[in-house]
Design a protein around this motif. Structure first.
Motif, short mmCIF file in Angstrom:
data_model
loop_
_atom_site.label_atom_id
_atom_site.label_comp_id
_atom_site.label_asym_id
_atom_site.label_seq_id
_atom_site.Cartn_x
_atom_site.Cartn_y
_atom_site.Cartn_z
N SER A 32 -11.32 -2.56 -15.51
CA SER A 32 -11.99 -2.65 -16.63
C SER A 32 -11.24 -3.11 -18.11
CB SER A 32 -13.68 -1.56 -16.81
OG SER A 32 -13.03 -0.91 -17.49
N GLN A 33 -10.83 -2.99 -18.31
CA GLN A 33 -9.74 -3.56 -19.21
C GLN A 33 -9.68 -5.40 -19.36
OE1 GLN A 33 -8.16 -1.23 -21.63
NE2 GLN A 33 -9.28 -0.08 -20.47
N PRO A 34 -9.42 -5.67 -20.58
CA PRO A 34 -9.52 -7.49 -20.40
C PRO A 34 -8.59 -7.79 -20.46
CG PRO A 34 -8.76 -6.02 -23.53
CD PRO A 34 -9.72 -5.06 -21.92
N LEU B 213 -1.34 -5.73 -0.51
CA LEU B 213 -2.78 -5.78 -1.03
C LEU B 213 -3.42 -6.06 0.59
CD1 LEU B 213 -2.79 -7.15 -4.22
CD2 LEU B 213 -2.94 -5.43 -4.55
N PRO B 214 -5.12 -5.59 -0.16
CA PRO B 214 -6.25 -6.28 1.62
C PRO B 214 -6.55 -7.96 1.04
CG PRO B 214 -6.97 -3.81 -0.35
CD PRO B 214 -6.07 -4.39 -1.38
N GLU B 215 -6.69 -8.01 2.38
CA GLU B 215 -6.53 -9.67 2.39
C GLU B 215 -7.00 -9.96 1.23
OE1 GLU B 215 -6.94 -12.05 5.90
OE2 GLU B 215 -6.85 -13.55 5.03
N ARG B 216 -8.71 -9.60 0.97
CA ARG B 216 -9.19 -10.76 0.16
C ARG B 216 -9.15 -10.99 -0.74
NH1 ARG B 216 -12.47 -5.98 -2.59
NH2 ARG B 216 -14.58 -7.71 -3.48
N CYS B 217 -8.35 -10.07 -1.44
CA CYS B 217 -6.64 -9.51 -3.42
C CYS B 217 -6.45 -10.78 -3.48
CB CYS B 217 -7.02 -8.52 -3.29
SG CYS B 217 -8.10 -6.94 -3.71
N ARG B 218 -5.99 -10.49 -2.06
CA ARG B 218 -4.70 -12.28 -2.01
C ARG B 218 -5.41 -12.71 -2.13
NH1 ARG B 218 -2.38 -8.87 2.53
NH2 ARG B 218 -3.24 -11.05 3.78
N MET C 274 -15.60 -18.37 -4.47
CA MET C 274 -14.83 -17.40 -3.70
C MET C 274 -15.40 -16.49 -2.42
SD MET C 274 -12.07 -19.06 -2.63
CE MET C 274 -10.81 -18.12 -1.78
N GLY C 275 -17.03 -15.67 -3.35
CA GLY C 275 -17.03 -15.31 -2.95
C GLY C 275 -17.42 -13.54 -3.37
N MET C 276 -16.31 -13.57 -4.42
CA MET C 276 -16.06 -12.51 -5.03
C MET C 276 -17.10 -11.81 -6.10
SD MET C 276 -14.32 -11.92 -3.54
CE MET C 276 -11.91 -11.96 -2.75
N PRO C 277 -17.58 -10.45 -6.34
CA PRO C 277 -18.92 -9.64 -6.71
C PRO C 277 -18.20 -10.13 -8.25
CG PRO C 277 -17.68 -8.38 -5.86
CD PRO C 277 -17.14 -9.28 -5.88
N HIS C 278 -19.62 -10.03 -9.07
CA HIS C 278 -19.31 -10.77 -10.63
C HIS C 278 -18.05 -9.77 -10.91
CE1 HIS C 278 -20.74 -12.40 -14.43
NE2 HIS C 278 -21.07 -10.69 -14.55
N GLY C 279 -17.84 -9.79 -11.92
CA GLY C 279 -16.33 -9.08 -12.69
C GLY C 279 -15.70 -9.34 -11.90
N SER C 280 -14.97 -9.51 -10.76
CA SER C 280 -13.42 -9.22 -10.05
C SER C 280 -12.60 -10.07 -10.59
CB SER C 280 -14.00 -9.52 -8.64
OG SER C 280 -14.95 -10.97 -8.29
N ILE C 281 -13.29 -10.61 -11.05
CA ILE C 281 -11.98 -10.53 -12.09
C ILE C 281 -12.28 -11.85 -13.09
CG2 ILE C 281 -10.99 -13.43 -10.96
CD1 ILE C 281 -7.94 -12.17 -11.99
N GLY D 211 -10.30 -7.30 -13.04
CA GLY D 211 -10.72 -6.78 -11.97
C GLY D 211 -9.78 -5.37 -11.21
N ARG D 212 -9.92 -5.65 -9.50
CA ARG D 212 -9.34 -4.02 -9.41
C ARG D 212 -8.19 -4.75 -8.51
NH1 ARG D 212 -11.73 -0.15 -9.60
NH2 ARG D 212 -14.30 -0.11 -10.73
N CYS D 213 -8.81 -5.76 -8.23
CA CYS D 213 -7.59 -7.15 -7.04
C CYS D 213 -5.81 -6.64 -8.13
CB CYS D 213 -7.79 -7.89 -6.57
SG CYS D 213 -9.46 -7.65 -5.24
#
Lengths: 166, 232
Positions: free
Chosen positions: A6-8, B175-180, B201-208, B213-215
């Protein structure tokens, strides 16, 4: 503890993404002629077009030498299917025989990109017969595209194929 | 002498104030940080203004203006298609078909940002059609040129000379394929477009987007922990 996700975004993130971009360019570059193929294909006079997608591209015939092989390509559009076979001719060119389904008398245009990098594209038009058949003999190798026009330029849209390399 | 104008049709002096005003909304979504240099941001604004002008001209009937848009966005489309496990030939056809499909919809798409999202979505849809068709054709045992898989990739060591790049690749593979896929695609666009492209790309809001984001967080963490990878 803050969640790193959640960091920028910062400079390190940017550096990682920049490196990824460069690495993919290195490992999986687009074909060198991709831009040209696209630009040729979309340089149409009328942009209200229906796209006939390439659904099958196969070599038929048993000849082991390339010159004896026939390439058969099927393009599928919402209103019409275009099937073409291409045979290399003895003089180093290509003969194209095609069929429209459903069959109709229509103007079939073959657009060809010039062989020189900046040469203008050319086009030849034939009219398909009652059975939907049409032919172009002695086509030069290179980038081509088919456009099927209505006989009278009424309200019907044209059907276009992607460009392909003969 | 040449069929195609060699001048880039949408370049020219960009009225600066106009470009700034136009993108205020987009910028407010960006993190308030000092890492984006003003010049990089100005470049982005210039680019976007330029693409917007190209689109405008293309809509007005000057189709050659699309050439520049094609050159700018083709790498993005290429990567989207390839990330959907298409062969080189299939991907090239899908990219072309997507641009042809755009022609009819040109009047619906106003902003360059919306254009990138539309193209990404359309490319995925086309890729899906191709994979579906390939599955049907394979079951019939037809010899379809397009479905011949690419030859085995050469060993990474032969293709990638830079050790730092090899390190990145190895971490990517974990990494998981969806992240790659997400990171590969997002790396093709500029920062203000990250979220929109990720969502296309069908990724949830906030994925980047404004945040990592997590990936990207996962990749960054493993790279920073690897002595073989450094920032410079």
């Amino acid at each position: 503890m803050t969640d790193p996700a959640s960091q920028p975004l910062d400079e390190t993130d940017q550096a990682i993404l920049d490196q990824m971009r460069a690495l993919h360019v290195l490992l999986d570059p687009p074909p060198p002629d991709l831009d040209e193929r696209v630009r040729f294909a979309i340089a149409l006079e009328n942009i209200d077009v229906e796209v006939a997608r390439l659904v099958e591209d196969m070599l038929v015939g048993s000849g082991s030498r390339g010159a004896e092989r026939t390439r058969m390509i099927t393009f599928d559009g919402e209103s019409r299917t275009i099937i073409v076979t291409m045979v290399d001719t003895a003089d180093g060119r290509v003969r194209i025989d095609g069929r429209l389904a459903p069959a109709a008398q229509l103007r079939v245009e073959l657009r060809s990109a010039g062989t020189a990098p900046d040469a203008p594209s050319t086009s030849k038009t034939v009219v398909s017969d009652d059975a939907g058949r049409f032919a172009f003999d002695a086509v030069d190798h290179g980038l081509v595209q088919l456009v099927v026009h209505p006989i009278d330029d009424g309200d019907a849209t044209s059907v276009v194929t992607p460009s392909l390399v003969l | 002498m040449t069929a195609r104008p060699t001048l880039m049709p949408c370049r020219g002096t960009v009225p600066r104030q106009k470009s700034n005003r136009q993108h205020t909304a987009g910028r407010s979504l960006m993190p308030v940080s000092t890492d984006t240099t003003p010049s990089a941001e100005a470049d982005h604004d210039d680019r976007r203004t330029r693409l917007a002008r190209c689109l405008e001209r293309a809509r007005g009937g000057e189709l050659a203006a699309l050439d520049e848009v094609v050159r700018e966005l083709n790498p993005l489309l290429w990567n989207v298609a390839r990330a959907q496990s298409l062969t080189v030939e299939e991907a090239a056809d899908v990219v072309q078909t997507t641009w042809l499909e755009l022609l009819r919809r040109l009047h619906e798409i106003r902003a360059p940002q919306a254009l990138a999202a539309w193209l990404v979505t359309a490319t995925r849809r086309e890729a899906w059609r191709v994979r579906n068709r390939r599955r049907q054709n394979t079951s019939e045992g037809t010899d379809v040129l397009g479905s011949v898989p690419d030859p085995d990739p050469e060993p990474l060591e032969r293709l990638v000379a830079d050790e730092r790049d090899r390190v990145l690749w190895r971490h990517l593979e974990r990494l998981p394929e969806r992240c790659r896929t997400l990171l590969r695609i997002v790396a093709q666009v500029e920062r203000p477009d990250y979220s929109m492209v990720a969502e296309a790309m069908g990724m949830p809001h906030g994925s980047i987007g404004p945040t990592r984001g997590r990936c990207l967080a996962k990749l960054r963490e493993s790279l920073l922990a690897d002595p073989g990878w450094s920032m410079s």
